[in-house]
Design an enzyme around this catalytic site. Sequence first.
Site, short mmCIF file in Angstrom:
data_model
loop_
_atom_site.label_atom_id
_atom_site.label_comp_id
_atom_site.label_asym_id
_atom_site.label_seq_id
_atom_site.Cartn_x
_atom_site.Cartn_y
_atom_site.Cartn_z
CG PHE A 1 64.27 -32.94 -11.55
CD1 PHE A 1 65.05 -34.08 -11.70
CD2 PHE A 1 64.20 -32.35 -10.30
CE1 PHE A 1 65.74 -34.62 -10.63
CE2 PHE A 1 64.88 -32.88 -9.22
CZ PHE A 1 65.65 -34.02 -9.38
CG ASN B 1 68.78 -45.43 -19.88
OD1 ASN B 1 69.80 -44.98 -20.39
ND2 ASN B 1 67.68 -45.67 -20.58
CG ASN B 2 67.30 -42.20 -13.31
OD1 ASN B 2 67.06 -41.50 -12.34
ND2 ASN B 2 68.46 -42.14 -13.92
CG HIS C 1 68.20 -47.40 -31.06
ND1 HIS C 1 67.56 -48.61 -31.05
CD2 HIS C 1 68.37 -47.05 -29.76
CE1 HIS C 1 67.35 -48.99 -29.80
NE2 HIS C 1 67.84 -48.06 -29.00
CB THR D 1 70.46 -37.13 -20.25
OG1 THR D 1 70.58 -38.41 -20.84
CG2 THR D 1 70.47 -36.09 -21.37
CG ASP D 2 73.72 -41.56 -20.33
OD1 ASP D 2 72.61 -41.22 -20.81
OD2 ASP D 2 73.98 -42.73 -20.00
CD GLU D 3 69.17 -40.54 -24.39
OE1 GLU D 3 68.86 -40.02 -25.47
OE2 GLU D 3 68.48 -41.40 -23.83
CE1 TYR E 1 65.49 -35.65 -22.79
CE2 TYR E 1 67.05 -37.39 -23.38
CZ TYR E 1 66.45 -36.59 -22.42
OH TYR E 1 66.82 -36.70 -21.09
CG ASP F 1 66.86 -49.88 -34.34
OD1 ASP F 1 66.43 -49.63 -33.19
OD2 ASP F 1 68.06 -50.10 -34.59
CE LYS G 1 68.08 -32.75 -19.98
NZ LYS G 1 67.29 -32.10 -18.90
CB ILE H 1 64.04 -38.23 -11.90
CG1 ILE H 1 64.20 -39.31 -12.97
CG2 ILE H 1 65.24 -38.22 -10.97
CD1 ILE H 1 65.39 -39.10 -13.89
CG ASP I 1 55.49 -23.31 -19.69
OD1 ASP I 1 56.72 -23.48 -19.70
OD2 ASP I 1 54.75 -23.57 -20.65
P1 NAD Z 1 59.44 -36.94 -16.81
O1 NAD Z 1 59.05 -36.78 -18.23
O2 NAD Z 1 58.93 -38.10 -16.03
O3 NAD Z 1 59.05 -35.62 -15.99
C1 NAD Z 1 59.22 -34.33 -16.51
C2 NAD Z 1 58.40 -33.37 -15.66
O4 NAD Z 1 58.60 -32.03 -16.17
C3 NAD Z 1 56.89 -33.63 -15.71
O5 NAD Z 1 56.35 -33.57 -14.42
C4 NAD Z 1 56.35 -32.51 -16.58
O6 NAD Z 1 55.02 -32.14 -16.27
C5 NAD Z 1 57.34 -31.39 -16.27
N1 NAD Z 1 57.41 -30.39 -17.35
C6 NAD Z 1 57.53 -30.62 -18.69
N2 NAD Z 1 57.55 -29.47 -19.36
C7 NAD Z 1 57.45 -28.48 -18.44
C8 NAD Z 1 57.43 -27.06 -18.52
N3 NAD Z 1 57.49 -26.41 -19.70
N4 NAD Z 1 57.33 -26.35 -17.37
C9 NAD Z 1 57.26 -26.98 -16.18
N5 NAD Z 1 57.25 -28.32 -16.03
C10 NAD Z 1 57.35 -29.06 -17.16
O7 NAD Z 1 61.03 -36.91 -16.83
P2 NAD Z 1 62.09 -37.69 -15.91
O8 NAD Z 1 62.38 -39.00 -16.51
O9 NAD Z 1 61.66 -37.59 -14.50
O10 NAD Z 1 63.38 -36.76 -16.15
C11 NAD Z 1 63.61 -35.62 -15.32
C12 NAD Z 1 64.89 -34.94 -15.77
O11 NAD Z 1 65.97 -35.84 -15.66
C13 NAD Z 1 64.87 -34.49 -17.23
O12 NAD Z 1 65.53 -33.25 -17.31
C14 NAD Z 1 65.65 -35.56 -17.97
O13 NAD Z 1 66.28 -35.03 -19.10
C15 NAD Z 1 66.66 -35.97 -16.90
N6 NAD Z 1 67.15 -37.35 -16.99
C16 NAD Z 1 66.26 -38.39 -17.06
C17 NAD Z 1 66.77 -39.70 -17.07
C18 NAD Z 1 65.82 -40.90 -17.12
O14 NAD Z 1 66.31 -42.02 -17.25
N7 NAD Z 1 64.52 -40.73 -17.02
C19 NAD Z 1 68.15 -39.92 -16.99
C20 NAD Z 1 69.02 -38.82 -16.93
C21 NAD Z 1 68.50 -37.54 -16.90
O1 DAU Z 2 70.33 -42.30 -20.79
C1 DAU Z 2 69.47 -41.43 -20.11
C2 DAU Z 2 68.16 -41.32 -20.84
O2 DAU Z 2 67.46 -42.55 -20.65
C3 DAU Z 2 67.30 -40.15 -20.36
O3 DAU Z 2 67.95 -38.95 -20.64
C4 DAU Z 2 65.92 -40.17 -21.05
O4 DAU Z 2 65.10 -39.15 -20.50
C5 DAU Z 2 65.27 -41.52 -20.80
O5 DAU Z 2 64.04 -41.60 -21.47
C6 DAU Z 2 66.20 -42.65 -21.25
O6 DAU Z 2 66.32 -42.63 -22.69
P1 DAU Z 2 66.30 -43.99 -23.54
O7 DAU Z 2 65.93 -43.69 -24.93
O8 DAU Z 2 67.56 -44.77 -23.30
O9 DAU Z 2 65.10 -44.75 -22.73
P2 DAU Z 2 63.90 -45.68 -23.26
O10 DAU Z 2 63.32 -46.28 -22.02
O11 DAU Z 2 63.00 -44.96 -24.19
O12 DAU Z 2 64.66 -46.82 -24.08
C7 DAU Z 2 65.65 -47.62 -23.48
C8 DAU Z 2 66.17 -48.58 -24.54
O13 DAU Z 2 65.13 -49.52 -24.86
C9 DAU Z 2 66.54 -47.93 -25.84
O14 DAU Z 2 67.67 -48.59 -26.40
C10 DAU Z 2 65.32 -48.13 -26.74
C11 DAU Z 2 64.78 -49.47 -26.27
N1 DAU Z 2 63.31 -49.63 -26.33
C12 DAU Z 2 62.53 -48.68 -25.76
C13 DAU Z 2 61.15 -48.79 -25.79
C14 DAU Z 2 60.27 -47.73 -25.16
C15 DAU Z 2 62.75 -50.75 -26.93
O15 DAU Z 2 63.48 -51.63 -27.43
N2 DAU Z 2 61.39 -50.87 -26.96
C16 DAU Z 2 60.55 -49.93 -26.43
O16 DAU Z 2 59.31 -50.08 -26.50
#
Ligand code: NAD
Ligand code: DAU
Length: 361
Positions: free
Chosen positions: A82, A184-185, A298, A130-132, A155, A294, A159, A13, A60
């Site tokens: 982020f 979820n993105n 979860h 996050t919504d988690e 996790y 599972d 957060k 993101i 870091d």
């Molecule tokens: P990501 O894992 O793809 O990226 C995380 C980045 O942070 C990486 O580039 C990593 O190198 C960097 N990082 C990790 N530890 C670090 C440290 N100690 N110092 C500096 N950099 C560090 O994550 P993402 O999916 O892009 O998520 C970004 C943010 O958005 C997170 O805070 C996550 O909780 C939040 N978020 C993600 C989602 C989602 O669906 N992916 C949804 C809601 C919120």
């Molecule tokens: O809701 C926001 C969160 O969404 C973010 O804060 C997290 O950073 C991001 O990773 C994501 O968390 P989830 O656990 O929801 O995402 P994930 O893609 O790991 O899993 C999505 C759903 O799919 C979850 O119900 C678990 C399921 N899953 C996931 C994987 C990787 C499977 O069934 N099989 C799989 O192999």
Amino acid sequence: MRKMLVTGGAGFIGSNFVLLTRRLHPEDKVFVLDKLTYAGNLENLKSLSDDKNCIFVKGDLNDFDLLDSLFEKEGIDTVVNFAAESHVDRSILGPKAFIETNVNGTFTLLEAARRNWKDFQNKKFLHVSTDEVYGSLGDTGFFTEETAYAPNSPYAASKASSDHLVRAYHHTYGLSVVTTNCSNNYGPYQFPEKLIPLMILNALKGKHLPVYGDGLNVRDWLFVEDHCKAIDIVLENGKLGETYNIGGNNEWKNIDIVNLICEILDEKIKSDKTLAEQYPFEGSRKKLIHFVKDRPGHDRRYAIDSGKVQRELGWRPEDKFETGIRKTIDWYINNRPWWERIISGQYMDYYEMQYKERLVK
Ligand code: NAD
Ligand code: DAU
């Protein structure tokens, strides 16, 4: 002109946000701070390599001296945080890094801002969450900004802790903060450990598609660029000390998403001779689906009420899932070198191990 520090800007993101903010606000100066863990990838920012106003700093979040000198020497007035360990499954296998980065790292960043910002005029610290943190919903209802925190995974707990620290720095020190909690993105540059890119790549390669439990867990999916646009709007107009829920109003059961990805790939590859040669497969990719053990703890269902950011700041999700998922699938098909490098590299061990474990029910 802002001097913005974007932490985690080489991740999924974060990099999408950096690309967007450079397009929307070329007058700003942006410092991308990233540790480049397994999830960080400078390839994501390749198109900005000649951009003199976008500077990458490898470091870091826990390095106070580095942060301190960035604030002091560069006059940072805007922070978008982020940087995090972001994968629930990894937090179950090893929670320590989640506490170190998500909790201690956010604390260190808050301290650097507090100590350097003499006053909070024209300063903003946006914490991306996050919504988690809200835990799990039953069949009905939505998370609002008033929903009590009830994190269920290491996790989510890390957060939630970081969100509480951000809140406390506002109430105690007056730090000019705002927090976003998003669902979820999905989209370009997502590391192929998360559901959507994992399923796309495994389906392309004819590998098993591991669906956890009964596949009926529900997530609300938002196209990453819509999340980044929301962050841009909250950064400009969000009220200090407030939190904003961001979501796509787009709930899907996991199994339905996996089926949809198979259908789109089957149809796309069948009608394209080059793709059919590259990714040969007999019949429908749905036969690759396997229900596996599972995920512990979860969460059953997430659903976001994003009414506040819509009413107060005028944000709306623009991409429909049907178009967003096709754009995402096309991106992975068109960017094979990006993911080949990841899955053939040092992270393959983890990827393979996870994959095998997922097959045991
Ligand atoms: P990501 O894992 O793809 O990226 C995380 C980045 O942070 C990486 O580039 C990593 O190198 C960097 N990082 C990790 N530890 C670090 C440290 N100690 N110092 C500096 N950099 C560090 O994550 P993402 O999916 O892009 O998520 C970004 C943010 O958005 C997170 O805070 C996550 O909780 C939040 N978020 C993600 C989602 C989602 O669906 N992916 C949804 C809601 C919120
Ligand atoms: O809701 C926001 C969160 O969404 C973010 O804060 C997290 O950073 C991001 O990773 C994501 O968390 P989830 O656990 O929801 O995402 P994930 O893609 O790991 O899993 C999505 C759903 O799919 C979850 O119900 C678990 C399921 N899953 C996931 C994987 C990787 C499977 O069934 N099989 C799989 O192999």
